[in-house]
Design a protein around this motif. Sequence first.
Motif, short mmCIF file in Angstrom:
data_model
loop_
_atom_site.label_atom_id
_atom_site.label_comp_id
_atom_site.label_asym_id
_atom_site.label_seq_id
_atom_site.Cartn_x
_atom_site.Cartn_y
_atom_site.Cartn_z
N LEU A 36 1.02 -13.78 -6.53
CA LEU A 36 0.06 -14.19 -7.56
C LEU A 36 -1.38 -13.93 -7.11
CD1 LEU A 36 1.65 -17.52 -8.84
CD2 LEU A 36 1.64 -15.28 -9.96
N GLU A 37 -1.67 -14.17 -5.84
CA GLU A 37 -3.01 -13.92 -5.33
C GLU A 37 -3.36 -12.44 -5.41
OE1 GLU A 37 -3.10 -15.49 -1.42
OE2 GLU A 37 -3.43 -17.57 -2.06
N GLU A 38 -2.40 -11.58 -5.01
CA GLU A 38 -2.65 -10.14 -5.06
C GLU A 38 -2.78 -9.65 -6.49
OE1 GLU A 38 -3.13 -7.92 -2.64
OE2 GLU A 38 -3.09 -9.48 -1.11
N SER B 34 -11.38 -1.25 -6.74
CA SER B 34 -11.30 -2.52 -7.46
C SER B 34 -9.92 -3.16 -7.35
CB SER B 34 -11.64 -2.31 -8.95
OG SER B 34 -12.94 -1.81 -9.11
N MET B 35 -8.88 -2.34 -7.28
CA MET B 35 -7.52 -2.88 -7.33
C MET B 35 -6.78 -2.80 -6.00
SD MET B 35 -6.26 -1.57 -11.08
CE MET B 35 -6.28 0.16 -10.60
N GLY B 36 -7.40 -2.17 -4.98
CA GLY B 36 -6.76 -2.14 -3.68
C GLY B 36 -5.67 -1.10 -3.53
N ILE B 37 -5.68 -0.06 -4.35
CA ILE B 37 -4.72 1.03 -4.20
C ILE B 37 -5.50 2.31 -3.90
CG2 ILE B 37 -2.93 0.02 -5.66
CD1 ILE B 37 -3.86 1.70 -7.96
N THR B 38 -4.83 3.31 -3.36
CA THR B 38 -5.52 4.53 -2.95
C THR B 38 -5.98 5.32 -4.18
OG1 THR B 38 -3.49 5.86 -2.94
CG2 THR B 38 -4.05 4.65 -0.91
N ILE C 80 0.42 -1.73 -8.86
CA ILE C 80 -0.06 -2.97 -8.23
C ILE C 80 1.10 -3.93 -7.99
CG2 ILE C 80 -1.49 -5.02 -8.60
CD1 ILE C 80 -3.34 -3.16 -10.26
N VAL C 81 1.96 -4.10 -9.00
CA VAL C 81 3.11 -5.00 -8.86
C VAL C 81 4.02 -4.54 -7.72
CG1 VAL C 81 5.21 -5.83 -9.99
CG2 VAL C 81 3.05 -5.80 -11.24
N PHE C 82 4.31 -3.24 -7.69
CA PHE C 82 5.18 -2.71 -6.64
C PHE C 82 4.55 -2.92 -5.26
CE2 PHE C 82 6.29 0.77 -3.76
CZ PHE C 82 7.68 0.66 -3.75
N ILE D 120 10.42 -6.31 -1.77
CA ILE D 120 10.96 -4.95 -1.89
C ILE D 120 10.80 -4.30 -0.52
CG2 ILE D 120 10.68 -2.68 -2.93
CD1 ILE D 120 9.76 -3.99 -5.47
N ARG D 121 11.86 -3.78 0.03
CA ARG D 121 11.84 -3.18 1.37
C ARG D 121 11.67 -1.67 1.24
NH1 ARG D 121 13.96 -6.76 5.20
NH2 ARG D 121 13.16 -5.23 6.68
N THR D 122 10.70 -1.14 1.97
CA THR D 122 10.48 0.32 1.97
C THR D 122 10.49 0.90 3.38
OG1 THR D 122 8.07 -0.01 2.03
CG2 THR D 122 9.08 0.21 -0.14
#
Length: 344
Positions: free
Chosen positions: A195-197, A295-299, A327-329, A338-340
């Motif tokens: 929820l924080e993320e 803004s969203m913390g993705i590349t 973002i959810v993933f 989820i394990r990657t």
Amino acid sequence: MNKKKWILLCILIVVVMILLPLSLSLLFALITALLLDGAVQRLQKHLKFGRGLAVFAAFTAYVALLGMIGYFTVKVVFDQFVSFASSLPEIIKEVYASIIQPTLTKWEQVQETIPRGVVQSLEESFTAGLKSFEEGVNGFLNSLLDFIAFLPGFMFEILIYLIALYLFSLELPRLKRMIADSLTEKTKEKLTLVLEELNKAGIGFVKAQIFLSALTFVMAFAGLSILGVPYTVVLSLLIVIVDILPILGTGSFLVPWAIYAFFQNDQALSIGLVILFLVITVVRRVIEPKIFSSSMGITPLAALISLFIGFKLLGFIGLFAGPALVIVFDTLRKARMIRTDFKF
């Protein structure tokens, strides 16, 4: 027991998916209540307000802000739209006198030198074009009537949204306790992280969209003002709306306008509109992935791919759904839900 829990969870997910499209007002109210809860807590902490008074103060300030924005936006747009509508007959008359009539005159002179079959084919194409234009106008008028009919229902949804927002804000601590009491400590830790993320990414996404739209509006307003175009506010807002659509969003508005200006022998305006289109498109497409990523913390690459694939699969909604799924993933991966880290 675990099996029963999974069955109940699956049933709950199905019920939520069925009810969600019917409860968007309530969902937006809950999300807004969560976003306003920080302000409510600060009022409680610093001004020693009780929960009810803090919620009332934050809710009143939020509604007042929405009202001010809505009033000034509607007033400016309405005033310029009325002014534009009053000059529309003159614009149509000018288009007919400067483009349509000379074209018809030239066509009457030229068609005598063209084979009859070619003339017939061109006339059929022209008739089909006029029919398409007529259908487009009728479609626009029908859409306008549908929008007018939609307004009462929309106002009712706004009322439900505001009432639900106030009640959710009041009940938020109790709702949080109810959810917390039904979870194990391990699940609570993971859910809190998720929820924080998501909250951080969601706020970042909204900020990115507002920043990009504001930047587009400023560029459009400045460019149209330099070109000496009237109704700059309304036209800039229209450019912002069409620019939300990817690839050549502004082109669907500025390019036909530039072509019209060219046939009006206003080459300066035509060239200026093309330059404005190129500037807005290039600037937005260059900085869009960077803004979304920061803004969203993705590349930036993930932001660009998610925007492109989201639009290709879902259209306009995909512009929001694509980055949201990334973002959810990423959030679930960080929470190790989820394990990657597997290997082939």
